[in-house]
Design a protein around this motif. Structure first.
Motif, PDB file in Angstrom:
ATOM      1  N   ARG A  49      33.737  33.229  33.054  1.00 55.14           N
ATOM      2  CA  ARG A  49      33.453  34.671  32.970  1.00 55.14           C
ATOM      3  C   ARG A  49      34.070  35.448  34.133  1.00 55.14           C
ATOM      4  O   ARG A  49      34.566  36.551  33.957  1.00 55.14           O
ATOM      5  CB  ARG A  49      31.945  34.876  32.944  1.00 55.14           C
ATOM      6  CG  ARG A  49      31.532  36.321  32.827  1.00 55.14           C
ATOM      7  CD  ARG A  49      30.068  36.409  32.566  1.00 55.14           C
ATOM      8  NE  ARG A  49      29.596  37.770  32.610  1.00 55.14           N
ATOM      9  CZ  ARG A  49      28.356  38.126  32.380  1.00 55.14           C
ATOM     10  NH1 ARG A  49      27.455  37.217  32.076  1.00 55.14           N
ATOM     11  NH2 ARG A  49      28.001  39.382  32.452  1.00 55.14           N
ATOM     12  N   PHE A  50      34.029  34.878  35.341  1.00 58.07           N
ATOM     13  CA  PHE A  50      34.545  35.573  36.518  1.00 58.07           C
ATOM     14  C   PHE A  50      35.943  35.107  36.918  1.00 58.07           C
ATOM     15  O   PHE A  50      36.461  35.510  37.955  1.00 58.07           O
ATOM     16  CB  PHE A  50      33.583  35.401  37.692  1.00 58.07           C
ATOM     17  CG  PHE A  50      32.325  36.198  37.545  1.00 58.07           C
ATOM     18  CD1 PHE A  50      32.295  37.534  37.898  1.00 58.07           C
ATOM     19  CD2 PHE A  50      31.178  35.627  37.040  1.00 58.07           C
ATOM     20  CE1 PHE A  50      31.146  38.283  37.768  1.00 58.07           C
ATOM     21  CE2 PHE A  50      30.010  36.352  36.902  1.00 58.07           C
ATOM     22  CZ  PHE A  50      29.991  37.696  37.263  1.00 58.07           C
ATOM     23  N   CYS A  51      36.538  34.245  36.096  1.00 59.24           N
ATOM     24  CA  CYS A  51      37.907  33.749  36.344  1.00 59.24           C
ATOM     25  C   CYS A  51      38.046  33.065  37.706  1.00 59.24           C
ATOM     26  O   CYS A  51      38.968  33.352  38.479  1.00 59.24           O
ATOM     27  CB  CYS A  51      38.929  34.871  36.198  1.00 59.24           C
ATOM     28  SG  CYS A  51      38.969  35.580  34.561  1.00 59.24           S
ATOM     29  N   VAL A  52      37.125  32.207  38.013  1.00 52.26           N
ATOM     30  CA  VAL A  52      37.194  31.398  39.227  1.00 52.26           C
ATOM     31  C   VAL A  52      37.050  29.936  38.818  1.00 52.26           C
ATOM     32  O   VAL A  52      36.669  29.638  37.693  1.00 52.26           O
ATOM     33  CB  VAL A  52      36.097  31.782  40.256  1.00 52.26           C
ATOM     34  CG1 VAL A  52      36.295  33.197  40.755  1.00 52.26           C
ATOM     35  CG2 VAL A  52      34.713  31.596  39.688  1.00 52.26           C
ATOM     36  N   GLY A  53      37.317  29.047  39.726  1.00 56.40           N
ATOM     37  CA  GLY A  53      37.218  27.627  39.432  1.00 56.40           C
ATOM     38  C   GLY A  53      35.784  27.132  39.424  1.00 56.40           C
ATOM     39  O   GLY A  53      34.926  27.666  40.145  1.00 56.40           O
ATOM     40  N   VAL A  54      35.539  26.108  38.639  1.00 54.83           N
ATOM     41  CA  VAL A  54      34.204  25.504  38.577  1.00 54.83           C
ATOM     42  C   VAL A  54      33.841  24.922  39.939  1.00 54.83           C
ATOM     43  O   VAL A  54      32.694  25.023  40.390  1.00 54.83           O
ATOM     44  CB  VAL A  54      34.149  24.417  37.471  1.00 54.83           C
ATOM     45  CG1 VAL A  54      32.799  23.727  37.451  1.00 54.83           C
ATOM     46  CG2 VAL A  54      34.453  25.028  36.124  1.00 54.83           C
TER      47      VAL A  54
END
Length: 125
Positions: A28-33
Motif C-alpha cells: 500500500r505504501f510502496c515500501v519493502g516488507v
C-alpha cells in the motif's frame, strides 16, 4: 533512503488500525516488507553508522603515495593489501588527486600524485 519518523509512524498506525499484514501495508505504501518489519521493531531511524569507512590504514596510504607518487592504483593496492577499487575511493576521500605533469605532453606519461598542503605539513613534523 531513510524514511522520516512521521512516515514510519503513519505506516505502523495504518497497519494497526486496519489489521493489515506487513506485506499488505508494504504494498500500500510502496515500501519493502523488510522495511516494515524493521520499523515494527524500532520505528526511529538510525542517525549514526557504527562501521568504519574503510579497512585500510589512511596514514599508510598517504605514506605509500609519498614514497611512490607515480604508482598505479593496482600497485598501491598490492602493497597495502586492499582492492584496487578501494584505493580509487580512498584517494579522493583523503584529498589526493592526480595531476598531469605540466612539462609532459605525451598522452601515455604517468601522472604524479598531488597531496593537499595540510598533509605535507603533517608528514614533515
Amino acid at each position: 533512503m531513510t524514511y522520516p519518523s512521521s512516515f514510519r509512524r503513519k505506516v505502523l498506525f495504518v497497519r494497526e488500525n486496519e489489521g493489515l499484514t506487513m506485506a499488505q501495508v508494504a504494498a500500500r505504501f510502496c515500501v519493502g516488507v523488510a522495511s516494515v518489519t524493521r520499523w515494527v521493531k524500532n520505528p526511529e531511524p538510525k542517525l549514526t553508522r557504527h562501521k568504519p569507512a574503510t579497512k585500510m590504514d589512511r596514514d599508510a596510504l598517504a605514506r605509500d603515495v609519498l614514497e611512490h607518487p607515480d604508482a598505479y592504483h593496482y600497485e598501491h593496492a598490492r602493497r597495502l593489501g586492499v582492492s584496487e577499487k578501494g584505493i580509487g575511493h580512498a584517494l579522493p576521500r583523503r584529498g589526493i588527486t592526480y595531476k598531469k605533469n605540466a612539462e609532459a605532453s605525451a598522452p601515455m606519461r604517468r601522472r604524479a600524485a598531488s597531496l593537499p598542503d595540510t598533509h605535507y605539513v603533517a608528514q614533515a613534523e
